[in-house]
Enzyme design. Sequence first.
Site, PDB file in Angstrom:
ATOM      1  N   CYS A  63      28.202 107.660 -12.079  1.00  0.00           N
ATOM      2  CA  CYS A  63      27.367 107.563 -13.284  1.00  0.00           C
ATOM      3  C   CYS A  63      26.049 106.907 -12.889  1.00  0.00           C
ATOM      4  CB  CYS A  63      28.071 106.817 -14.415  1.00  0.00           C
ATOM      5  SG  CYS A  63      28.213 105.047 -14.170  1.00  0.00           S
ATOM      6  N   ARG A  64      25.340 106.364 -13.853  1.00  0.00           N
ATOM      7  CA  ARG A  64      24.029 105.771 -13.580  1.00  0.00           C
ATOM      8  C   ARG A  64      24.155 104.465 -12.791  1.00  0.00           C
ATOM      9  NH1 ARG A  64      20.710 102.122 -16.248  1.00  0.00           N
ATOM     10  NH2 ARG A  64      18.501 102.390 -15.824  1.00  0.00           N
TER      11      ARG A  64
END
Length: 98
Positions: A63-64
């Site tokens: 993810c980020r």
Amino acid sequence: MKQLSTTEVKQLLESGKSLNLIDVREVDEVKEGKIPGVVNIPLGLLEARMHELDKSKEYIMVCRSGGRSGRATQFLESWGYQVINMSGGMLEWDGETE
């Protein structure tokens, strides 16, 4: 929960190892850059789409920053999947992107 750093994931890819990478960011985030070969399944759709995953394979969640992928890792582990969280997420990724 198993974790790998972005450096460890990059080294595995550079060594030619075939990895099953799942990016749980939203579609708009993925358009800004993703690891080549990653499959995008936004976190909010993971429960509905987990049937697409094979329990005999190991998956690395991306993810980020590592938070959403951590939640995805815990969720999939609870259903019997083999999952690893990529800590640091795309914020720390310095490998190839597309």
